[in-house]
Design a protein around this motif. Structure first.
Motif, short mmCIF file in Angstrom:
data_model
loop_
_atom_site.label_atom_id
_atom_site.label_comp_id
_atom_site.label_asym_id
_atom_site.label_seq_id
_atom_site.Cartn_x
_atom_site.Cartn_y
_atom_site.Cartn_z
N ALA A 143 41.29 27.00 50.94
CA ALA A 143 42.15 27.86 49.92
C ALA A 143 41.27 29.35 49.87
O ALA A 143 40.08 29.44 49.99
CB ALA A 143 41.97 27.34 48.55
N LYS A 144 42.19 30.32 49.73
CA LYS A 144 41.49 31.80 49.48
C LYS A 144 41.14 31.48 47.97
O LYS A 144 42.20 31.97 47.07
CB LYS A 144 42.34 32.84 49.94
CG LYS A 144 42.80 32.77 51.57
CD LYS A 144 43.45 33.84 52.06
CE LYS A 144 44.93 33.10 51.84
NZ LYS A 144 46.09 34.05 52.38
N ILE A 145 40.00 31.62 47.56
CA ILE A 145 39.58 31.62 46.19
C ILE A 145 39.18 33.01 45.51
O ILE A 145 38.36 33.61 46.34
CB ILE A 145 38.37 30.66 45.96
CG1 ILE A 145 38.57 29.47 46.79
CG2 ILE A 145 38.15 30.68 44.53
CD1 ILE A 145 39.51 28.49 45.95
N VAL A 146 39.60 33.51 44.40
CA VAL A 146 39.27 34.56 43.64
C VAL A 146 38.61 34.06 42.50
O VAL A 146 39.14 33.33 41.51
CB VAL A 146 40.31 35.55 43.23
CG1 VAL A 146 39.64 36.54 42.41
CG2 VAL A 146 40.84 36.35 44.62
N SER A 168 38.07 31.31 51.91
CA SER A 168 37.39 32.61 51.56
C SER A 168 37.01 32.71 50.17
O SER A 168 37.62 31.88 49.18
CB SER A 168 37.79 33.96 51.99
OG SER A 168 39.06 33.92 51.02
N LEU A 169 35.82 33.22 49.61
CA LEU A 169 35.50 33.35 48.29
C LEU A 169 35.31 34.62 47.90
O LEU A 169 34.17 35.29 48.26
CB LEU A 169 34.29 32.36 47.79
CG LEU A 169 33.77 32.39 46.47
CD1 LEU A 169 34.71 31.87 45.62
CD2 LEU A 169 32.27 31.41 46.40
N GLU A 206 42.79 45.24 46.39
CA GLU A 206 42.88 44.78 47.73
C GLU A 206 42.44 43.35 47.99
O GLU A 206 42.02 42.89 49.10
CB GLU A 206 41.93 45.81 48.69
CG GLU A 206 40.68 46.18 48.01
CD GLU A 206 39.54 45.92 48.49
OE1 GLU A 206 39.07 45.12 49.46
OE2 GLU A 206 38.45 46.23 48.09
N ILE A 207 43.04 42.51 46.91
CA ILE A 207 42.51 41.42 46.82
C ILE A 207 43.60 40.54 47.77
O ILE A 207 44.71 40.81 48.07
CB ILE A 207 42.67 40.69 45.62
CG1 ILE A 207 41.37 40.96 44.82
CG2 ILE A 207 42.64 39.25 45.49
CD1 ILE A 207 40.96 40.62 43.50
N GLN A 233 47.95 43.68 39.01
CA GLN A 233 47.20 44.88 39.69
C GLN A 233 46.93 44.24 41.17
O GLN A 233 46.66 44.89 42.06
CB GLN A 233 46.11 45.46 39.19
CG GLN A 233 46.47 46.47 38.18
CD GLN A 233 45.07 47.01 37.72
OE1 GLN A 233 44.05 46.53 37.83
NE2 GLN A 233 45.24 48.35 37.26
N VAL A 234 46.95 43.03 41.34
CA VAL A 234 46.52 42.26 42.57
C VAL A 234 47.65 41.85 43.38
O VAL A 234 48.73 41.40 42.85
CB VAL A 234 45.35 41.27 42.36
CG1 VAL A 234 44.24 41.91 41.80
CG2 VAL A 234 45.78 40.15 41.57
#
Ligand code: NDP
Length: 302
Positions: A143-146, A168-169, A206-207, A233-234
């Motif tokens: 997973a791409k994690i934020v 990615s983190l 730019e997430i 916004q993301v």
């Protein structure tokens, strides 16, 4: 304060025949861990009568009193402890040994009584992964994690994401100091995972698209709290998980609902981290006690 919230004074005359467990925090009044653990213990006692005399309590302990509290609870023979805000990082200096899996987190949420002192574990990462799987049907692997936040809970979460092989983190935090400390920690174990950190006030939209957003900040605990990230916004996130479970729908989750993004609160994480802690103390498998704890937690919150 509720009469079942205990303090160090209650330890002076402490004598119980059965094993005692407890959660320590400050504040602790909101904790539903006793309801969850005592329900699971009552159920387990039907087939394991020795657990019939076990009981789980909650103690209000200020950060400055944590070393003394841990020493006295060890002397009194408490079988196990959970630690919640603000003790998870502070307790590292008070344990005699630390489980290998918890070492990279730099935070412990579960202690096991051993003759020479407490042994520290961290079940938050396990709880997070299991909770996200249950509620959002997502895996951290790939997973791409934020990740929002860089405190004790975020440490366990970040390490779990990296160890499970997230793609990615991105860590976003209000202050730079704790962000930098967490970045240094995860980069030391990150391997091939793309890791970056952003101070919330300097965030540009730019997430990565399709990320799993995890809130590990305390923003949302109060109904007046602003969202820790403006989802509008993301780039459209795949899903949002908020570790906060009370209130059940924070501003962040309400915003996700409004935007049609799958979203879940942290109750499932609370249940799974609790079930794993009980497994450490009693060897009762977490997958057996988790449904019992889930029912008890929901009843307590009602
Ligand atoms: P900490 O106090 O260690 O960390 C708090 C984090 O939240 C820090 O990153 C802090 O940023 C950030 N923060 C605090 N207030 C705000 C705000 N108003 N706006 C933006 N960021 C803010 O707490 P924990 O990490 O232990 O816990 C964090 C949350 O996770 C709590 O709400 C807790 O209840 C929840 N939790 C839930 C669990 C579950 O099982 N469901 C398990 C563990 C935690 P800064 O560094 O700038 O101070």
């Amino acid at each position: 304060m509720s009469p079942d919230v205990l303090t160090l004074q209650n330890l002076e005359a402490w004598s119980r025949a059965g094993a005692s467990l407890a959660v320590l925090g400050h504040p602790i009044e909101h904790s539903i861990s006793p309801a969850m653990h005592n329900a699971a213990l009552r159920h387990l006692a039907a087939t394991r009568p020795e657990l019939g005399s076990w009981q789980y309590f909650r103690f209000d302990v200020e950060p400055a009193s944590l070393p003394e509290a841990l020493e006295r609870l060890h002397q009194k023979g408490f079988r196990g402890l959970n630690l919640t805000v603000p003790h998870k990082i502070l307790a590292l200096d008070c344990v005699a040994s630390i489980d290998e899996a918890a070492r990279p987190c730099g935070a412990v949420n579960t202690l096991l009584w051993q003759e020479r002192g407490w042994r520290g574990f961290n079940t938050d990462g396990y709880g997070l992964a299991a909770g996200i799987r249950d509620t959002l049907h997502c895996e951290l692997a790939g997973a791409k994690i934020v990740l929002l936040g860089a405190g004790g809970a975020a440490r366990g979460a970040a390490v779990e994401c990296v160890q499970r092989g997230c793609a990615s983190l991105t860590i976003i935090n209000r202050s730079r100091e704790s962000l930098d400390a967490l970045l240094a920690l995860v980069r030391s174990i990150g391997g091939a995972v793309a890791i970056r950190g952003v101070v919330a006030a300097e965030m540009t939209p730019e997430i990565t698209a399709g990320a799993l957003v995890i809130n590990a900040t305390s923003a949302g605990l109060r109904s007046t709290d602003a969202m820790p990230l403006n989802l509008a916004q993301v780039n459209r996130p795949a899903a949002v998980f908020d570790m906060i479970y009370n209130p059940p729908r924070t501003a962040l989750l309400r915003e996700a609902d409004r935007l049609g993004i799958p979203a879940a609160n942290g109750l499932s994480m609370l249940v799974h981290q609790g079930a794993k802690a009980l497994e450490i103390w009693t060897a009762a498998p977490a997958h057996v006690t988790a449904p019992l704890m889930d029912a008890a937690a929901r009843a307590a919150l009602r």
